[in-house]
Design a protein around this motif. Structure first.
Motif, PDB file in Angstrom:
ATOM      1  N   LEU A 194      -6.833   8.429   6.103  1.00  0.00           N
ATOM      2  CA  LEU A 194      -6.904   9.350   7.241  1.00  0.00           C
ATOM      3  C   LEU A 194      -7.797  10.539   6.916  1.00  0.00           C
ATOM      4  N   VAL A 195      -7.516  11.205   5.802  1.00  0.00           N
ATOM      5  CA  VAL A 195      -8.251  12.416   5.431  1.00  0.00           C
ATOM      6  C   VAL A 195      -9.711  12.091   5.108  1.00  0.00           C
ATOM      7  N   SER A 196      -9.934  11.003   4.415  1.00  0.00           N
ATOM      8  CA  SER A 196     -11.298  10.622   4.034  1.00  0.00           C
ATOM      9  C   SER A 196     -12.140  10.294   5.263  1.00  0.00           C
ATOM     10  N   GLY A 197     -11.534   9.604   6.221  1.00  0.00           N
ATOM     11  CA  GLY A 197     -12.252   9.252   7.439  1.00  0.00           C
ATOM     12  C   GLY A 197     -12.665  10.485   8.228  1.00  0.00           C
ATOM     13  N   ILE A 198     -11.718  11.393   8.433  1.00  0.00           N
ATOM     14  CA  ILE A 198     -12.018  12.625   9.165  1.00  0.00           C
ATOM     15  C   ILE A 198     -13.109  13.421   8.446  1.00  0.00           C
ATOM     16  N   THR A 199     -13.002  13.520   7.128  1.00  0.00           N
ATOM     17  CA  THR A 199     -13.987  14.274   6.347  1.00  0.00           C
ATOM     18  C   THR A 199     -15.374  13.656   6.463  1.00  0.00           C
ATOM     19  N   LEU A 200     -15.456  12.331   6.298  1.00  0.00           N
ATOM     20  CA  LEU A 200     -16.743  11.637   6.360  1.00  0.00           C
ATOM     21  C   LEU A 200     -17.403  11.831   7.714  1.00  0.00           C
ATOM     22  N   PHE A 201     -16.666  11.556   8.787  1.00  0.00           N
ATOM     23  CA  PHE A 201     -17.277  11.631  10.118  1.00  0.00           C
ATOM     24  C   PHE A 201     -17.513  13.082  10.545  1.00  0.00           C
ATOM     25  N   ILE A 260      -0.761  -7.744   6.816  1.00  0.00           N
ATOM     26  CA  ILE A 260      -1.704  -7.746   7.937  1.00  0.00           C
ATOM     27  C   ILE A 260      -1.469  -6.531   8.830  1.00  0.00           C
ATOM     28  N   VAL A 261      -0.222  -6.145   9.000  1.00  0.00           N
ATOM     29  CA  VAL A 261       0.093  -4.960   9.801  1.00  0.00           C
ATOM     30  C   VAL A 261      -0.559  -3.722   9.187  1.00  0.00           C
ATOM     31  N   MET A 262      -0.411  -3.560   7.877  1.00  0.00           N
ATOM     32  CA  MET A 262      -0.975  -2.394   7.195  1.00  0.00           C
ATOM     33  C   MET A 262      -2.504  -2.416   7.222  1.00  0.00           C
ATOM     34  N   LEU A 263      -3.095  -3.598   7.050  1.00  0.00           N
ATOM     35  CA  LEU A 263      -4.552  -3.732   7.120  1.00  0.00           C
ATOM     36  C   LEU A 263      -5.041  -3.380   8.523  1.00  0.00           C
ATOM     37  N   TYR A 264      -4.350  -3.897   9.528  1.00  0.00           N
ATOM     38  CA  TYR A 264      -4.715  -3.584  10.911  1.00  0.00           C
ATOM     39  C   TYR A 264      -4.650  -2.085  11.174  1.00  0.00           C
ATOM     40  N   GLN A 265      -3.595  -1.435  10.735  1.00  0.00           N
ATOM     41  CA  GLN A 265      -3.449  -0.003  10.986  1.00  0.00           C
ATOM     42  C   GLN A 265      -4.534   0.795  10.270  1.00  0.00           C
ATOM     43  N   THR A 288       1.623  12.459  15.534  1.00  0.00           N
ATOM     44  CA  THR A 288       1.454  11.005  15.485  1.00  0.00           C
ATOM     45  C   THR A 288       1.923  10.456  14.150  1.00  0.00           C
ATOM     46  N   ILE A 289       1.563  11.140  13.075  1.00  0.00           N
ATOM     47  CA  ILE A 289       1.987  10.727  11.733  1.00  0.00           C
ATOM     48  C   ILE A 289       3.516  10.754  11.628  1.00  0.00           C
ATOM     49  N   ILE A 290       4.118  11.826  12.148  1.00  0.00           N
ATOM     50  CA  ILE A 290       5.581  11.972  12.076  1.00  0.00           C
ATOM     51  C   ILE A 290       6.278  10.851  12.833  1.00  0.00           C
ATOM     52  N   VAL A 291       5.794  10.554  14.051  1.00  0.00           N
ATOM     53  CA  VAL A 291       6.400   9.488  14.856  1.00  0.00           C
ATOM     54  C   VAL A 291       6.264   8.142  14.148  1.00  0.00           C
ATOM     55  N   ASN A 292       5.055   7.842  13.681  1.00  0.00           N
ATOM     56  CA  ASN A 292       4.825   6.549  13.027  1.00  0.00           C
ATOM     57  C   ASN A 292       5.621   6.414  11.731  1.00  0.00           C
ATOM     58  N   PHE A 293       5.722   7.511  10.987  1.00  0.00           N
ATOM     59  CA  PHE A 293       6.488   7.481   9.741  1.00  0.00           C
ATOM     60  C   PHE A 293       7.975   7.286  10.033  1.00  0.00           C
ATOM     61  N   ILE A 345       0.832  -1.204   0.000  1.00  0.00           N
ATOM     62  CA  ILE A 345       0.000   0.000   0.000  1.00  0.00           C
ATOM     63  C   ILE A 345       0.871   1.261   0.000  1.00  0.00           C
ATOM     64  N   PRO A 346       0.658   2.189  -0.927  1.00  0.00           N
ATOM     65  CA  PRO A 346       1.447   3.418  -0.971  1.00  0.00           C
ATOM     66  C   PRO A 346       1.129   4.325   0.214  1.00  0.00           C
ATOM     67  N   SER A 347       2.092   5.127   0.613  1.00  0.00           N
ATOM     68  CA  SER A 347       1.886   6.067   1.711  1.00  0.00           C
ATOM     69  C   SER A 347       0.763   7.047   1.395  1.00  0.00           C
ATOM     70  N   SER A 348       0.636   7.407   0.121  1.00  0.00           N
ATOM     71  CA  SER A 348      -0.417   8.347  -0.273  1.00  0.00           C
ATOM     72  C   SER A 348      -1.804   7.771  -0.021  1.00  0.00           C
ATOM     73  N   HIS A 349      -1.954   6.460  -0.181  1.00  0.00           N
ATOM     74  CA  HIS A 349      -3.241   5.820   0.064  1.00  0.00           C
ATOM     75  C   HIS A 349      -3.551   5.808   1.558  1.00  0.00           C
ATOM     76  N   ARG A 350      -2.537   5.613   2.375  1.00  0.00           N
ATOM     77  CA  ARG A 350      -2.740   5.638   3.828  1.00  0.00           C
ATOM     78  C   ARG A 350      -3.156   7.038   4.274  1.00  0.00           C
ATOM     79  N   SER A 351      -2.567   8.046   3.663  1.00  0.00           N
ATOM     80  CA  SER A 351      -2.952   9.426   3.978  1.00  0.00           C
ATOM     81  C   SER A 351      -4.386   9.694   3.543  1.00  0.00           C
ATOM     82  N   LEU A 352      -4.770   9.112   2.412  1.00  0.00           N
ATOM     83  CA  LEU A 352      -6.129   9.287   1.905  1.00  0.00           C
ATOM     84  C   LEU A 352      -7.152   8.674   2.859  1.00  0.00           C
TER      85      LEU A 352
END
Length: 280
Positions: free
Chosen positions: A20-27, A166-171, A57-62, A11-18
């Motif tokens: 995050l942003v999509s979830g915040i926007t939706l909710f 599985i790690v990426m799916l879990y996150q 949090t993003i900076i630490v995890n990255f 999974i690309p980093s850009s998709h992971r960012s998407l």
């Protein structure tokens, strides 16, 4: 499942960012349409410190992500960990068990320990001292806590034996669920209750954000509710009685100021009191 597995394996980093942003926007939008509480606040002003801590949090995890990758590759190469020691199973079951057990180590156990070890609780306070819990509260974590949570997830990767897919799916699931359960949305009580038998529901998690014990020390889960029910940390209260924050840190001004929040883990600590039945 093969397609999903392959996608999260690379999974690309850009998709992971998407995500995050999509979830915040939706909710964020759902909070406007189906609010649980009508907060007397300026939503953007409230969100700013929470977005700041989302960024840290993003900076630490990255910055630490290479450790997850190396660990996941090692357990896969060495056939190490619980799910790799079990008899051969379908990919669906393999992935499900991996996510389920990572949810225990990376979410439930980490959260439980943070509430029981005083120095860690002081770090975790930043998350609890939000007086208006909404979807932006989801990633309101002090940078020190981001490191702590990462360490527990890394432990889970070793013990469970999860490959990077599985790690990426879990996150990804963890991120979506934490935004969902913190969102200021009002589901029908019957639907929320049904969800809570298997997964963490919004009402179930918000009980954890009640300002007084014993409710603060309950409902630690993030994705699956099985861990709270199994270990006896599940509690219920009517949503109408919820009051957010922490009773011994009631200063709303300091609890919304980034500078004060960064110093919050080093404040003087007073022992909280248990809520009486009438207060709850």
């Amino acid at each position: 499942m093969e397609t999903i597995y392959s996608y999260f394996e690379t999974i690309p980093s850009s998709h992971r960012s998407l995500i995050l942003v999509s979830g915040i926007t939706l909710f964020w939008l759902l909070e406007g349409a189906l609010p649980l509480f009508k907060f007397d606040y300026k939503k953007w002003k409230h969100a700013l410190p929470n977005f700041f801590f989302t960024l840290t949090t993003i900076i630490v995890n990255f910055g630490l992500a290479f450790l997850l990758l190396k660990s996941a590759d090692w357990v896969k190469a060495n056939d190490f960990g619980i799910i790799n020691w079990l008899p051969e199973m379908s990919l669906w079951l393999y992935v499900f068990l991996g996510v389920l057990l990572l949810d225990f180590f990376g979410a439930y156990l980490a959260h439980f320990v943070e509430h029981k070890v005083k120095p860690l609780w002081m770090v975790h306070l930043v998350h609890h001292t939000d007086h208006n819990v909404d979807t932006t509260t989801a990633n309101r974590h002090h940078p020190i806590e981001s490191v702590i949570r990462f360490a527990f997830t890394l432990l889970g990767v070793f013990v469970v034996g999860t490959p990077i897919a599985i790690v990426m799916l879990y996150q990804a699931l963890s991120l979506i669920f934490t935004q969902f359960t913190h969102a200021n949305i009002k589901l029908p009580k019957s639907i929320d209750k049904i969800i809570s038998y298997v997964l963490i529901s919004p009402d179930m998690h918000k009980i954890h954000h009640h300002y007084r014990l014993p409710y603060t020390d309950s409902n630690y889960g993030n994705i699956f509710s099985i861990w709270d029910r199994l270990f006896g940390t599940y509690m219920y209260m009517e949503r109408e009685n919820l009051k957010y924050g922490v009773d011994v840190f009631p200063d709303k001004k300091k609890n919304s100021n980034i500078k004060d929040l960064l110093k919050q883990p080093f404040q003087k600590y007073e022992k909280p009191t248990l809520a009486s039945d009438s207060e709850a």
